[in-house]
Design a protein around this motif. Structure first.
Motif, PDB file in Angstrom:
ATOM      1  N   UNK A  65     -10.897  23.508 -19.666  1.00  0.00           N
ATOM      2  CA  UNK A  65     -11.280  23.677 -20.762  1.00  0.00           C
ATOM      3  C   UNK A  65     -11.344  22.471 -21.876  1.00  0.00           C
ATOM      4  N   UNK A  66     -12.497  22.496 -22.673  1.00  0.00           N
ATOM      5  CA  UNK A  66     -12.369  21.363 -23.615  1.00  0.00           C
ATOM      6  C   UNK A  66     -11.920  21.615 -24.892  1.00  0.00           C
ATOM      7  N   UNK A  67     -11.191  21.003 -25.384  1.00  0.00           N
ATOM      8  CA  UNK A  67     -10.688  21.327 -27.038  1.00  0.00           C
ATOM      9  C   UNK A  67     -11.161  20.305 -27.991  1.00  0.00           C
ATOM     10  N   UNK A  68     -11.346  20.609 -29.099  1.00  0.00           N
ATOM     11  CA  UNK A  68     -11.760  19.705 -30.064  1.00  0.00           C
ATOM     12  C   UNK A  68     -11.162  19.655 -31.517  1.00  0.00           C
ATOM     13  N   UNK A  69     -11.134  18.738 -32.227  1.00  0.00           N
ATOM     14  CA  UNK A  69     -10.460  18.648 -33.577  1.00  0.00           C
ATOM     15  C   UNK A  69     -11.615  18.885 -34.522  1.00  0.00           C
ATOM     16  N   UNK A  70     -12.773  19.169 -34.275  1.00  0.00           N
ATOM     17  CA  UNK A  70     -13.870  19.461 -35.265  1.00  0.00           C
ATOM     18  C   UNK A  70     -13.376  19.953 -36.495  1.00  0.00           C
ATOM     19  N   UNK A  71     -12.747  21.377 -36.601  1.00  0.00           N
ATOM     20  CA  UNK A  71     -12.319  21.981 -37.528  1.00  0.00           C
ATOM     21  C   UNK A  71     -11.200  21.018 -38.661  1.00  0.00           C
ATOM     22  N   UNK A  72     -10.311  20.775 -37.986  1.00  0.00           N
ATOM     23  CA  UNK A  72      -9.319  19.877 -38.232  1.00  0.00           C
ATOM     24  C   UNK A  72      -9.939  18.530 -39.296  1.00  0.00           C
ATOM     25  N   UNK A  73     -10.669  17.875 -38.481  1.00  0.00           N
ATOM     26  CA  UNK A  73     -11.472  16.639 -39.204  1.00  0.00           C
ATOM     27  C   UNK A  73     -12.473  17.109 -40.061  1.00  0.00           C
ATOM     28  N   UNK A  74     -13.161  18.012 -40.272  1.00  0.00           N
ATOM     29  CA  UNK A  74     -13.956  18.546 -41.176  1.00  0.00           C
ATOM     30  C   UNK A  74     -12.996  18.845 -42.358  1.00  0.00           C
ATOM     31  N   UNK A  75     -12.140  19.678 -42.145  1.00  0.00           N
ATOM     32  CA  UNK A  75     -11.244  20.058 -43.287  1.00  0.00           C
ATOM     33  C   UNK A  75     -10.575  18.811 -44.047  1.00  0.00           C
ATOM     34  N   UNK A  76     -10.167  18.031 -43.219  1.00  0.00           N
ATOM     35  CA  UNK A  76      -9.524  16.817 -43.929  1.00  0.00           C
ATOM     36  C   UNK A  76     -10.533  16.025 -44.904  1.00  0.00           C
ATOM     37  N   UNK A  77     -11.842  16.208 -44.340  1.00  0.00           N
ATOM     38  CA  UNK A  77     -12.907  15.320 -45.298  1.00  0.00           C
ATOM     39  C   UNK A  77     -13.309  16.317 -46.467  1.00  0.00           C
ATOM     40  N   UNK A  78     -12.833  17.603 -46.671  1.00  0.00           N
ATOM     41  CA  UNK A  78     -13.316  18.529 -47.653  1.00  0.00           C
ATOM     42  C   UNK A  78     -14.557  19.182 -47.470  1.00  0.00           C
TER      43      UNK A  78
END
Length: 67
Positions: free
Chosen positions: A1-14
């Motif tokens: 399975x591939x996991x990602x940090x897209x949601x986290x990184x997007x939220x960090x940038x607002x």
């Protein structure tokens, strides 16, 4: 399975999902699907996210072993 940090990184940038979708040239629904692991982006899109977030692909996407 591939996991990602897209949601986290997007939220960090607002950024909203719509903001990221616009930057990546994809639909908001595609961003939602990627964040919920319903869709694994193509290699081309993964590199595009790396450029957007200014991070190596390996810091955004990781393979997680399923047990």
């Amino acid at each position: 399975m591939m996991v990602n940090r897209i949601k986290e990184l997007r939220a960090q940038r607002g950024w909203t999902q719509a903001d990221l979708a616009e930057k990546a040239g994809i639909s908001r629904q595609a961003v939602i699907s990627i964040e919920k692991y319903k869709y694994t982006p193509s290699l081309e899109l993964a590199f595009q996210f790396a450029e957007i977030f200014e991070l190596p692909v390996s810091e955004i996407f990781q393979r997680k072993e399923e047990f």
